[in-house]
Enzyme design. Structure first.
Site, PDB file in Angstrom:
ATOM      1  CE  LYS A  78      32.017  31.236  59.696  1.00 24.96           C
ATOM      2  NZ  LYS A  78      31.526  31.592  61.237  1.00 24.96           N
ATOM      3  CD  GLU A 130      31.758  22.372  74.475  1.00 25.46           C
ATOM      4  OE1 GLU A 130      31.051  22.820  73.400  1.00 25.46           O
ATOM      5  OE2 GLU A 130      32.714  21.650  74.005  1.00 25.46           O
ATOM      6  NE  ARG A 181      31.076  17.776  72.937  1.00 29.93           N
ATOM      7  CZ  ARG A 181      31.597  18.099  71.592  1.00 29.93           C
ATOM      8  NH1 ARG A 181      31.541  19.281  71.042  1.00 29.93           N
ATOM      9  NH2 ARG A 181      32.194  17.446  70.967  1.00 29.93           N
TER      10      ARG A 181
END
Length: 631
Positions: free
Chosen positions: A283, A371, A399
């Site tokens: 990243k 979730e 979700r």
């Protein structure tokens, strides 16, 4: 820095004739352009800097858009957008009327699938691969998914399905795992690159399959050969479950090394059946400040690339955000009650749980991007006498809806849901808009739903929710509120009771008396509109249980009832008021103001509220129009 190569790239076909040296130069130019573009608009940065070479390699090897690329989550697709004819639109990124920060099918033919929530890419790419087979078309489908998104059950459901032949054929789908977080051992390098290329090549594949055919006639030897192969691969690649799903696993390889990426992708492109490529990226790659702190540069606002992120000197103490109010309340309540446990589906920073994690590591659970699991996990904790608090964005609770109904509400378990980012969220757009939670929570038996109007009420609402012995959700928006001082105690607000914040002076003639019932932070523009109209304004606080007595009282004293909410009108708080009036046999004109029956696009929140008619001027105008129509 000038961009002589990048300036000539209008579509991916333009990069397919470039030499390896030119592709490396293109990566340098693309990364520089990306850095300076995002520094002027704000947006996701670290993840995009990390996918520059991977994006170039994919478009170089695959015949896009004929071959399908599906980017999981999609916030790492700025390089993809720049290479697919949208370079000149980067100054409009995430702005109203401008380019989305995520893939959108209506934005470009190269955006083959709209994404923004995680872990959908493998399912979508698998569907595309099967669709091509059904239609008799020769095309490849590629899912690019991050290591974080691989923690979600949906990704594994898709992997499980992809390894099963349909009508005797295996799908030609490639899953690229963009691993930018895990520590990989042994290190990626020249030897690993060579072995990855070897194992992705036709010779290795053909030799392995031929050997399997021969050895199947001698089952003991076949099992021994399988074990030897697994052991040999285990010496040079990490242990993997992906081959057990039916994938040919290759990697890990350096995701910033075009000399490794391109030939490996070329080999995998020409193989039949499900393929899995594991690439390792960093990243923020290429920008030292983002490499050192990828979280800070995950979604920065505007900044000077030469300087980096600078904390502006504060002349006055900044107003606390609702997220910060929740985080402080969580720590304070945890100190008061050892039963409290906090749960987040991979949103520790976004949900304000950093301090809680530091103070109470044994009571903090980050379950990954899962979730559904988060909700049922909370239910299990509640069964054992604990008091779970699930910090989750409104749009992400969608979700876990089945689990909310089946595992929490039916069993009437005392789980608190702190719904951050309720209502309009701004630059992230329709996929992250918290428009539907009022409608989908209030219809569930045993559930309660609170809508605090400001920071102080947010803390009181959380305490009230925590004190209940059944499931409760508290919704609050992104960002700061009205700047109301936040109490330090844990006193709850009165359960199920709203209040009149402004009483009309009685200057309006008969037929023009208005009562505005505000749910949540839209109380403040409602008060401004109420002042201009001399209307009564009530802070309702609760959608469920609704303060029916207050609704009846206001309907008896006024000629028009107006409900205001930062959520969808259909099935929302206004609907709850309409149902209460109908149940009481009260016939009264009712104007319901809220988000329209459409997906709200990205843009500055204040502008979006104004366009939806939910600022003070819009509320006032809507009421005046209704009064004029019924005069």
């Amino acid at each position: 820095m000038t961009h002589p190569l990048l300036s000539r790239i209008e579509q991916p076909a333009d990069i397919r004739h470039l030499s390896r040296t030119e592709l490396k130069q293109l990566a340098t130019e693309l990364r520089d352009h990306l850095l300076h573009s995002v520094s002027r608009t704000g947006g996701h940065l670290s993840s995009n800097l990390g996918t520059v070479e991977l994006t170039i390699a994919l478009h170089h090897v695959f015949n896009t858009p004929h071959d399908r690329l599906v980017w999981d989550v999609g916030h790492q697709t700025y390089p993809h957008k720049i290479l697919t004819g949208r370079r000149d639109r980067m100054p409009t990124l995430r702005q109203f009327g401008g380019m989305s920060g995520f893939p959108r099918r209506d934005e470009s033919e190269y955006d083959t699938f709209g994404t923004a929530h995680s872990s959908t890419s493998i399912s979508a790419a698998l569907g595309m691969a099967q669709g091509a087979q059904i239609r008799g078309e020769s095309r490849r489908a590629v899912a690019i998914i991050g290591d974080g998104a691989m923690t979600a059950g949906m990704a594994f459901e898709a992997l499980n399905n992809a390894g099963v032949p349909h009508a005797g054929k295996m799908p030609n789908v490639l899953v690229v795992l963009n691993d930018n977080d895990m520590s990989i051992s042994p290190p990626v390098g020249a030897l690993n690159r060579y072995l990855a290329r070897l194992m992705s090549g036709r010779f290795y594949t053909a030799a392995r399959e031929s050997a399997k055919q021969v050895l199947r006639n001698a089952p003991p030897l076949f099992e021994l050969a399988k074990k030897l192969e697994e052991h040999a691969k285990g010496l040079v690649v990490p242990a993997t479950i992906f081959e057990e799903f039916g994938f040919n696993y290759v990697g890990p390889i350096d995701g910033h090394d075009l000399d490794s990426l391109i030939p490996t992708l070329e080999n995998l492109r020409d193989l039949e059946g499900p393929q899995f490529l594991h690439v390792v990226t960093k990243k923020g790659y290429g920008y030292k400040l983002a490499e050192a702190d990828p979280i800070a540069y995950h979604g920065p606002g505007k900044f000077d690339p030469a300087v980096g992120l600078v904390k502006a000197p504060a002349t006055t103490p900044p107003k606390p955000t609702f997220t910060q109010v929740f985080g402080q309340w969580l720590c304070d309540m945890a100190a008061a009650d050892p039963r409290l446990v906090g749960i987040t589906p991979a949103m520790r920073e976004g949900s304000g749980m950093v301090e809680f994690h530091q103070k109470y590591p044994g009571r903090y659970f980050d379950v990954g991007i899962a979730e559904q699991h988060a909700v049922t996990f909370a239910a299990g904790l509640a069964c054992e006498g604990l008091k779970p608090v699930v910090a989750i964005y409104s749009t992400f609770l969608q979700r876990g809806y089945d689990q909310l109904v089946h595992d929490v509400a039916i069993q009437n378990l005392p789980v608190v849901f702190a719904l951050d980012r309720a209502g309009i969220v701004g630059a992230d757009g329709a996929t992250h808009m918290g428009a539907f939670d009022i409608a989908f929570v209030r219809c569930i038996p045993n559930m309660s739903l609170l809508t605090p109007a400001d920071e102080a009420e947010c803390r009181q609402a959380l305490s009230a929710a925590y004190a209940q012995n059944h499931p409760v959700a508290v919704r609050y928006p992104r960002g700061a509120g009205a700047g109301v001082p936040v109490p330090t105690d844990l006193s709850p607000m009165a359960w199920g009771r709203g209040e009149v914040r402004r009483q009309a002076a009685g200057t309006q003639p008969a037929g023009q008396r208005v009562a505005i019932l505000a749910f949540g932070t839209l109380l403040h523009p409602a008060l401004q509109a109420g002042q201009a109209l001399d209307a009564t304004v009530a802070n309702m606080r609760f959608v469920k249980p609704l303060d029916v007595d207050l609704v009846k009282q206001l309907s008896a004293e006024h000629d028009l009832i107006v409900t205001v909410e930062e959520g969808c009108v259909m099935g929302g708080a206004g609907s709850a008021v309409a149902e209460a009036l109908a149940a009481a046999g009260i016939v009264k004109p009712l104007l319901m103001l809220g988000l329209p029956d459409q997906f709200i696009e990205h843009g500055e929140p204040a502008k979006l509220l104004s366009l939806c008619g939910l600022d003070a001027a819009g509320i006032e105008q809507a009421i005046r129009s209704r009064l004029a129509a019924t005069a």
